[in-house]
Design a protein around this motif. Structure first.
Motif, short mmCIF file in Angstrom:
data_model
loop_
_atom_site.label_atom_id
_atom_site.label_comp_id
_atom_site.label_asym_id
_atom_site.label_seq_id
_atom_site.Cartn_x
_atom_site.Cartn_y
_atom_site.Cartn_z
N LEU A 265 -22.27 26.22 25.40
CA LEU A 265 -21.11 27.05 25.73
C LEU A 265 -20.75 27.95 24.56
O LEU A 265 -20.60 29.15 24.70
CB LEU A 265 -19.93 26.14 26.08
CG LEU A 265 -18.57 26.79 26.33
CD1 LEU A 265 -18.61 27.74 27.49
CD2 LEU A 265 -17.53 25.70 26.58
N THR A 271 -21.17 22.13 25.59
CA THR A 271 -22.01 22.61 26.69
C THR A 271 -21.10 23.15 27.79
O THR A 271 -19.87 23.03 27.71
CB THR A 271 -22.88 21.49 27.27
OG1 THR A 271 -22.02 20.58 27.96
CG2 THR A 271 -23.66 20.77 26.20
N LEU A 273 -20.56 21.88 30.39
CA LEU A 273 -19.82 20.77 30.96
C LEU A 273 -18.47 20.55 30.25
O LEU A 273 -17.65 19.77 30.71
CB LEU A 273 -20.67 19.50 30.87
CG LEU A 273 -20.55 18.45 31.97
CD1 LEU A 273 -20.51 19.05 33.36
CD2 LEU A 273 -21.67 17.45 31.85
N ASP A 274 -18.25 21.25 29.13
CA ASP A 274 -16.97 21.17 28.43
C ASP A 274 -16.01 22.28 28.86
O ASP A 274 -14.87 22.31 28.43
CB ASP A 274 -17.19 21.25 26.91
CG ASP A 274 -17.92 20.02 26.39
OD1 ASP A 274 -17.42 18.91 26.61
OD2 ASP A 274 -19.01 20.18 25.79
N ASP A 275 -16.49 23.20 29.68
CA ASP A 275 -15.68 24.35 30.07
C ASP A 275 -14.81 24.00 31.28
O ASP A 275 -15.34 23.55 32.31
CB ASP A 275 -16.60 25.52 30.41
CG ASP A 275 -15.80 26.76 30.77
OD1 ASP A 275 -15.46 27.51 29.85
OD2 ASP A 275 -15.51 26.95 31.97
N PRO A 276 -13.49 24.21 31.18
CA PRO A 276 -12.59 23.80 32.28
C PRO A 276 -12.95 24.41 33.63
O PRO A 276 -12.91 23.73 34.65
CB PRO A 276 -11.22 24.28 31.82
CG PRO A 276 -11.32 24.39 30.33
CD PRO A 276 -12.75 24.72 30.02
N ARG A 279 -16.07 22.71 34.98
CA ARG A 279 -15.75 21.33 35.40
C ARG A 279 -15.04 21.32 36.73
O ARG A 279 -15.32 20.50 37.59
CB ARG A 279 -14.88 20.66 34.33
CG ARG A 279 -15.58 20.42 33.03
CD ARG A 279 -14.59 20.09 31.93
NE ARG A 279 -13.98 18.77 32.09
CZ ARG A 279 -14.55 17.64 31.71
NH1 ARG A 279 -15.75 17.66 31.17
NH2 ARG A 279 -13.94 16.49 31.87
#
Lengths: 389, 350
Positions: A265, A271, A273-276, A279
């Motif tokens: 990211l 990554t 997968l950490d982006d709101p 998600r």
């Protein structure tokens, strides 16, 4: 109430994985992407040898005696590996109708070769002027002694150019309209007067327009009684609507999570997968994928009981698949646009592939509108919306 | 895989379908507004032992599990029954787990109504789902499970959902039920039970909303034909039916996973809640809409369903936040979100 996967599903899945390792090669997968035929003869015969073309038939009939869950698990592994399964899958729709309604002679002649993976049967329902309205059939059949003479045109006959037979819906009573006066044949595709014209789709599939120019077919290849084509077709159509499709939404979800996990990211080790926003979308996708899976399980469970579950899975699954194939292109961004032939392709072009393919899934197993009307009429008791013919 | 209800479970379903069919009529539902509580029906529920169905028999319960509770919740939802259920049913399970035998006995006997304080904030800051009628709420405070008794003064909040909501500005007696590491986990499990039981009630609500709409569409004529003939009327009802059946099986899977203590149970509970919430609203909205102007009138039953389809969700949690929770449960916490939270804390202290 229990949602545990039965232990024996592991066995069949292991068997399918071993089968894939032995029989599905990268060349076969690439060939399918290029041709879009949905057919590989070597794969078909290998499946036939395991009883997996007609997996739910008893072993005496060349099947494997699997239950609906084992069948779905086995096919999911083969499809997941990129093996072309449209051929056997489609063949089984008409094979089941022949098994239920065909003459003993016809069953003996056709079904063992179907189960063994030697025979492919394509579906000849749809015509240029009748898609969802299959009973708008204009292809004519006229009796001539021990034979019939067929003339007309069919649309979207997938793998017609590779098939041994076509499960062909014709109008045998010139005066009839709608669902009456129809007769079903098993037309040998090598017969003189049949012409296949290639039709490419945007979803990496090849299909065909098939012309029947005064084609002769033996009366022995009639399926069911003359004029009873509706009855024969209903048997095959119900199989198509109630079939528990391996959920494509779950495949998309798995690809989405893989992508999010492995795609950076920022430069801080995060990554996607950490982006709101990512998600949020993946969580929503997870819900729809779960519901699609459960509705599929519901079909399998009801079928085992011999009950009719309704076309819930066939409606919800494809609708979710289309919606998420679009959403994932937005989430992944420009990289999602690159196709499988380009080195820039994200995960071998999986999101591009799903976006191209998904839109057809709300059409070919009975369009969503037809399925909604069926539910409205049969489960909600609402009046019929289409004119009676 | 087995999706069939046992004979006993079918009996539970039929029994409560009959009770709510008779004692949660639209007249009774209306009569219970605006407070949203029918004490005669609540008394009947206590008599049936419904509240303790999910509590072990040796502690005075029915020895059932989440599925039996969900079947009762679904039937209550079908009639938009004006009684609390999800929180009190989860609360007695917490009481049993904490060994709070006196309070458990009183709750099951109907001597005290015990609910839960579900919001992630101090009890005195919450609008409590059953604040207007509960005698006790069980809450998590500073890693302890506490039973908070009703203060002397409580003002019921007049509201659109016919809900017995209220704040407890100052708290009554606070009784510590359990402390230690297990408390947080135990309370979180109770909240998951509430999610699933609220989802079950929303499935029942959606089910009846669809039936009300279908019944109207079968009879009502416009432009010379029954309106159910029009696909713009019929098709969204078909979509609602499919979603409702999907939500029901998702609720059942979540019940099974909670009963079995599976690691994916919390994720399934959040999924069931989100999907049932969206399904119930869509069903009630379309059903009301096809009634035309009548659906908007206070005489029409569908408006009872429409208002509750939203209120029952909002009283517990915003579905978007539940999706965040689902993401945390499925993918683990977001490093980016954690870092941002940490930064704001650090900046705040400077």
């Amino acid at each position: 109430m229990d949602f545990y996967e039965p232990e024996h599903l592991k066995d069949i899945r292991n068997q399918a994985e071993a089968f894939v390792a032995e029989h599905i090669t990268p060349e076969m997968v690439e060939e399918e992407l290029r041709s879009g035929d949905g057919v590989s003869r070597p794969l078909l015969q290998a499946m036939g040898a395991k009883g997996w073309v007609a997996p739910m038939w008893p072993k005496e009939e060349g099947g494997a005696g699997l239950d609906p869950f084992e069948t779905a698990a086995m096919l999911a592994v083969i499809r997941g590996a990129g093996g072309p399964t449209v051929g056997p899958g489609t063949t089984m729709l008409s094979a089941n109708a022949i098994r239920a309604l065909g003459s003993p002679e016809l069953r003996d002649r056709i079904l063992p070769d179907v189960a063994a993976g030697n025979t492919l049967i394509c579906l000849g329902y749809t015509e240029p002027e009748g898609g969802s309205d299959v009973f708008a059939c204009k292809t004519r059949s006229v009796r001539d002694g021990d034979e019939w003479i067929v003339s007309g045109q069919k649309m979207f006959t997938t793998f017609a150019h590779r098939a041994d037979y076509c499960f062909l819906l014709t109008r045998s009573d010139a005066e009839s309209r709608g669902p009456h006066g129809l007769t079903m044949f098993l037309m040998p595709m090598g017969t003189r007067g049949i012409e296949c014209q290639l039709l490419r789709t945007m979803g990496y599939e090849r299909t065909n327009i098939v012309f029947y120019n005064d084609v002769r077919v033996s009366d022995e290849l009639r399926v069911g009684d003359a004029g009873q084509g509706l009855h024969v077709m209903r048997a095959a159509l119900e199989a198509e609507q109630n079939v528990a499709p391996a959920s494509r939404t779950t495949q998309l979800y798995d690809a989405a999570v893989t992508w999010a996990r492995q795609t950076p990211l920022e430069d801080r080790g995060d990554t996607m997968l950490d982006d709101p926003l990512v998600r949020n979308r993946l969580a929503r996708l997870a819900v729809d994928a779960e519901v699609a899976e459960l509705l599929g399980i519901r079909v399998g469970f009801f079928e085992q009981l011999g009950a009719k579950p309704g076309p819930h899975a066939a409606l919800f699954g494809p609708e979710a698949y289309v919606a998420w194939s679009k959403e994932m292109v937005d989430v992944v961004g420009p990289g999602a646009l690159a196709d499988w032939t380009d080195p820039e392709a994200v995960l071998a072009g999986v999101f591009e592939y799903h976006f191209r393919c998904a839109v057809a899934s709300t059409i070919y197993g009975g369009s969503s509108e037809v399925l909604r009307s069926l539910i409205a009429e049969e489960l909600l008791g609402l009046p019929r919306s289409r004119p009676k013919s | 895989v087995n999706l069939a209800l046992t004979e006993e479970q079918q009996f539970v379903k039929q029994t409560f379908a009959a009770i709510f069919g008779k004692e949660a009529s639209p007249e009774r539902v209306r009569a219970a507004e605006p407070l949203g509580h029918d004490s005669a029906l609540w008394k009947r529920m206590i008599e049936t032992g419904a509240l303790g169905v999910g509590v072990a028999e040796d502690t005075g319960g029915g020895g059932g599990g989440m599925l039996e509770l969900a079947l009762i919740a679904e039937e209550a939802g079908r009639r938009v029954a004006p009684i609390p259920f999800a929180e009190p049913a989860a609360a007695v399970r917490v009481l049993a787990a904490c060994g709070a035998t006196d309070l458990l006995r009183e709750a099951l006997a109907g001597d005290r109504m015990v609910s839960l304080a579900c919001k992630p904030m101090a009890v005195e800051h919450q609008i409590l789902a059953h604040g207007a009628i509960a005698d006790v709420v069980v809450a998590l405070e500073s890693d302890r499970i506490v039973a908070i008794h009703r203060p002397r003064q409580v003002r019921p909040i007049s509201n659109m959902g016919g809900l017995p909501i209220a704040r407890w500005g100052e708290l009554g007696e606070v009784q510590v039920l359990a402390g230690g590491e297990d408390s947080g986990r135990r309370f979180a499990a109770a909240l998951d039970e509430v999610r699933v039981l609220r989802a079950a009630a929303l499935v029942g609500l959606a089910s009846e909303a669809i039936e009300i709409g279908a019944a109207y569409a079968r009879e009502r004529e416009a432009f010379g034909i029954k309106i159910g003939t029009y696909q713009a009327v019929a098709h969204p009802l078909a979509d609602a039916l499919v979603a409702k059946d999907g939500a029901q099986i998702l609720v059942w899977k979540a019940c099974w996973a909670l009963n079995e203590g599976l690691p994916n149970a919390p994720a399934l509970a959040a999924m069931a809640y989100v999907f049932a919430a969206e399904t119930a609203y869509a069903a009630a909205q379309h059903s009301l809409h096809i009634h035309g102007g009548y659906g908007f009138t206070i005489e029409c039953d569908i408006q009872l369903y429409y208002r509750r389809a939203k209120s029952w969700v909002t009283a517990f949690a915003d579905p978007e936040r539940e999706l965040d929770l689902l993401a945390d449960r499925t993918f683990g916490p977001s490093r980016k979100i954690l870092r941002n939270a940490l930064t704001s804390v650090t900046h705040g202290s400077e």
